[in-house]
Motif scaffolding. Structure first.
Motif, PDB file in Angstrom:
ATOM      1  N   ASP A 157       0.803  -1.214   0.000  1.00 41.09           N
ATOM      2  CA  ASP A 157       0.000   0.000   0.000  1.00 41.09           C
ATOM      3  C   ASP A 157       0.841   1.272   0.000  1.00 41.09           C
ATOM      4  OD1 ASP A 157      -2.292  -1.520   0.048  1.00 41.09           O
ATOM      5  OD2 ASP A 157      -2.395  -1.574   2.236  1.00 41.09           O
ATOM      6  N   VAL A 158       2.180   1.125   0.009  1.00 41.67           N
ATOM      7  CA  VAL A 158       3.045   2.303   0.006  1.00 41.67           C
ATOM      8  C   VAL A 158       3.191   2.806  -1.425  1.00 41.67           C
ATOM      9  CG1 VAL A 158       5.367   3.159   0.445  1.00 41.67           C
ATOM     10  CG2 VAL A 158       4.297   1.579   2.065  1.00 41.67           C
ATOM     11  N   ALA A 159       2.923   4.104  -1.632  1.00 43.33           N
ATOM     12  CA  ALA A 159       2.993   4.679  -2.974  1.00 43.33           C
ATOM     13  C   ALA A 159       4.440   4.880  -3.415  1.00 43.33           C
ATOM     14  CB  ALA A 159       2.256   6.014  -3.004  1.00 43.33           C
ATOM     15  N   LEU A 160       4.730   4.476  -4.637  1.00 42.09           N
ATOM     16  CA  LEU A 160       6.045   4.746  -5.209  1.00 42.09           C
ATOM     17  C   LEU A 160       6.179   6.226  -5.537  1.00 42.09           C
ATOM     18  CD1 LEU A 160       6.393   1.726  -7.683  1.00 42.09           C
ATOM     19  CD2 LEU A 160       6.937   1.842  -5.249  1.00 42.09           C
ATOM     20  N   LEU A 161       5.088   6.802  -6.000  1.00 50.28           N
ATOM     21  CA  LEU A 161       5.031   8.253  -6.173  1.00 50.28           C
ATOM     22  C   LEU A 161       3.623   8.714  -5.855  1.00 50.28           C
ATOM     23  CD1 LEU A 161       3.463   9.008  -9.083  1.00 50.28           C
ATOM     24  CD2 LEU A 161       5.615   8.251 -10.033  1.00 50.28           C
ATOM     25  N   HIS A 162       3.537   9.982  -5.426  1.00 48.59           N
ATOM     26  CA  HIS A 162       2.237  10.511  -5.004  1.00 48.59           C
ATOM     27  C   HIS A 162       2.139  11.969  -5.426  1.00 48.59           C
ATOM     28  CE1 HIS A 162      -0.622  12.315  -2.039  1.00 48.59           C
ATOM     29  NE2 HIS A 162      -1.288  11.221  -2.329  1.00 48.59           N
ATOM     30  N   ALA A 163       1.081  12.287  -6.148  1.00 40.62           N
ATOM     31  CA  ALA A 163       0.812  13.666  -6.559  1.00 40.62           C
ATOM     32  C   ALA A 163      -0.402  14.181  -5.807  1.00 40.62           C
ATOM     33  CB  ALA A 163       0.572  13.742  -8.061  1.00 40.62           C
ATOM     34  N   GLU A 164      -0.265  15.373  -5.241  1.00 36.16           N
ATOM     35  CA  GLU A 164      -1.357  15.953  -4.462  1.00 36.16           C
ATOM     36  C   GLU A 164      -1.713  17.325  -5.023  1.00 36.16           C
ATOM     37  OE1 GLU A 164      -4.333  16.047  -1.695  1.00 36.16           O
ATOM     38  OE2 GLU A 164      -2.907  14.408  -1.957  1.00 36.16           O
ATOM     39  N   ASP A 165      -2.890  17.412  -5.643  1.00 40.65           N
ATOM     40  CA  ASP A 165      -3.424  18.679  -6.157  1.00 40.65           C
ATOM     41  C   ASP A 165      -2.436  19.419  -7.068  1.00 40.65           C
ATOM     42  OD1 ASP A 165      -5.861  18.369  -4.859  1.00 40.65           O
ATOM     43  OD2 ASP A 165      -5.150  19.331  -3.031  1.00 40.65           O
TER      44      ASP A 165
END
Length: 546
Positions: free
Chosen positions: A351-359
């Motif tokens: 469940d750990v994101a390799l990459l994460h974009a927020e807004d």
């Protein structure tokens, strides 16, 4: 009255007879025979580098074959993969180029009408002739047809807009709209779906199915070929060394090609077995001749003296007959092999994101805030019309563009690679040297460990003979293969693909699709390719608005 090229409609003719072209000592086209009638729709397929675009240039008359001939009678519209940009030219200039005859016909009508109003002698006949020509061209409706096509294809409609300010895709859509509006006798289209969204694809398909024009269509788009093509010309090698034409549309080609290749392999195997048997028979006959072999008693004296030489001559005759109908060695097709990607990240929590974009947003390119997380092994399809920001979002995820607002977080151990839509300017270096230099840079910078290096030959993207070609001499499809190889050389954990099927051969598209479903890497895909979207319809979807 100015010289105007009139449509020939049912009398239009386009045909190639035994066309051959070679470049740098290597054959590009061999023995192409093709007849295109008004209303026929012929798809042209083949591996990258087989001469598909070259064939369109030959048919259009912009390239003379080394041997063979081409006959042309009628008007022609050509959509190449790239449109040259002349400084100062506008959208209107590009439209006028295709509507030059229609506009000239309307001016002739106006001029002859003015002369008729002044009651000049002989003007009645000129006016009638001008009207007839304008009606044949349907000239009064030409600009409206183009405007309709511009809107439907998502093209720039401002005719004063400079072409130099537009992307390759925007210029292509304008050119395609102008061609559809011009209603030429023949349309020669090179990868027309590369820059179209879903709405544009539907419009193009409808127009091609309804047009009276004869169509020669070079395309990797399996859905378009299925919907439009009535026959397929295959430029890949065949038993006779010449291109093969298959009826029954795209489905007929797929079935016919499989059966043809199976027969080729079978007949070659049987001929090789017969050749081996003949070699054995010849060796046996020669041994008998050398040892003075004679048949048993009771056989005539003459027969006893000549039987062994006769056997040798018989075997030679059989070998000569076999040689007259020799079957060429079946050319093994290239087989793409995706390297192992992403497996070493199994240690991370699922469940750990390799990459994460927020807004994230990008001023002028990605207006609406986008949030997403990419986990190990996940699959995501990014959809939306042209201009929605799909390419921009992928560039942000690849860290090629910094977001104007919002935050992008990438795990430090994660390698992210983007296959962009457009290639870098082609270089003068050779293919293998360009790839090796890229590989060396990755290793020296520590981006890819020595143990994970992938050699170009392992990917199955190029034939051995193509590895020594200079990059600038590659077809657009081959350049696209090199782009893909460069991306895979990084051994990415997150693979970002922006219209990955553009310019690639149908076979490679099929193999790449299978590989994307099986890889351990996370995959984020932006595509308008209708068949590819059907193939990945179970992937998670992210819809971007305009």
């Amino acid at each position: 009255m100015p010289t105007i090229t009139l449509p020939r409609r049912a009398r239009a003719q386009l045909g190639a007879i035994d066309v051959h072209i070679a470049r740098g000592g290597h054959p590009v086209l061999q023995g192409v025979d093709l007849t295109v009638a008004p209303g026929s729709r012929i798809g042209v397929v083949g591996e990258n580098g087989r001469g598909k675009s070259t064939l369109l240039h030959v048919l259009a008359g912009s390239l003379e074959p080394d041997s063979g001939s081409v006959r042309r009678f009628g008007s022609f519209g050509v959509a190449e993969q790239e449109t040259a940009v002349t400084p100062g030219r506008t959208v209107g200039d590009l439209v006028d180029l295709e509507l030059v005859d229609a506009h000239a016909a309307l001016r002739a009508v106006d001029d002859s009408a003015a002369s008729l109003a002044e009651d000049r002698p002989g003007t009645a006949g000129a006016y009638a002739e001008a009207l007839d020509i304008a009606e044949q061209l349907d000239a009064w409706d030409a600009d409206r047809r183009v405007d309709t096509a511009l809107e439907a294809l998502g093209a720039v409609t401002d005719r004063s807009r400079p072409l130099s300010e537009m992307s390759v895709g925007q210029r292509y859509r304008v050119r395609l709209a102008a061609l559809l509006g011009a209603q030429h006798d023949f349309l020669l289209l090179d990868e027309p779906t590369n820059h179209l969204d879903a709405t544009g694809l539907e419009y193009l398909t409808q127009q091609l199915r309804q047009t009276r024009s004869g169509i020669v269509l070079v395309s990797h788009d399996r859905a378009l070929l299925s919907d439009v093509a009535t026959s397929i010309l295959d430029l890949d090698p065949s038993r006779g060394g010449r291109p093969r034409r298959y009826g029954g549309g795209y489905a007929g080609y797929r079935e016919g090609r499989r059966a043809e290749y199976a027969r080729w392999v079978d007949e070659y195997g049987r001929q090789q077995a017969e050749s081996t048997r003949l070699a054995g028979d010849l060796e046996d006959a020669r041994d008998r001749l050398l040892t003075g072999w004679r048949p048993g008693k009771g056989t005539g004296k003459h027969q006893r003296a000549t039987r062994a030489p006769a056997l040798v001559r018989s075997v030679h005759r059989r070998q000569e007959a076999l040689d007259e109908h020799v079957i060429t060695t079946p050319v093994p097709p290239l087989r793409f092999s995706m390297p192992a990607l992403g497996a070493e990240l199994d240690r991370l929590e699922p469940d750990v994101a390799l990459l994460h974009a927020e807004d994230v947003t990008v001023a002028g390119r990605l207006g609406r805030p986008v949030s997403l997380a990419v986990a190990a092994g996940s699959r995501l399809t990014v959809t939306g019309p042209n201009g929605a920001g799909k390419s921009t979002l992928l560039a942000v995820l690849a860290q090629d563009i910094a977001p104007t607002t919002g935050v992008l977080t990438v795990d430090p151990v994660v390698r992210v690679a983007l296959l962009a839509q457009e290639s870098s300017p082609p270089a003068g270096t050779r293919v293998r040297d360009a790839y090796d230099a890229h590989l060396g840079m990755l290793v020296s910078s520590g981006a890819v460990p020595d143990a994970e290096v992938v050699q170009l030959e392992e990917l199955g993207l190029f034939a051995e003979a193509d590895l020594d070609k200079r990059v600038r001499d590659l077809s657009m499809g081959q350049q696209r293969r090199l782009d893909l190889a460069m991306v895979l050389a990084t051994r990415p954990h997150v693979l970002l693909l922006d219209e990955p099927t553009n310019h690639l051969s149908i076979t490679l598209v099929d193999e790449l699709t299978d590989a994307l479903g099986a890889t351990d890497a996370a995959v984020v895909l932006a595509t308008h390719d209708r068949q590819l979207r059907r193939d990945v319809d179970r992937w998670r979807q992210l819809e971007l608005g305009t």
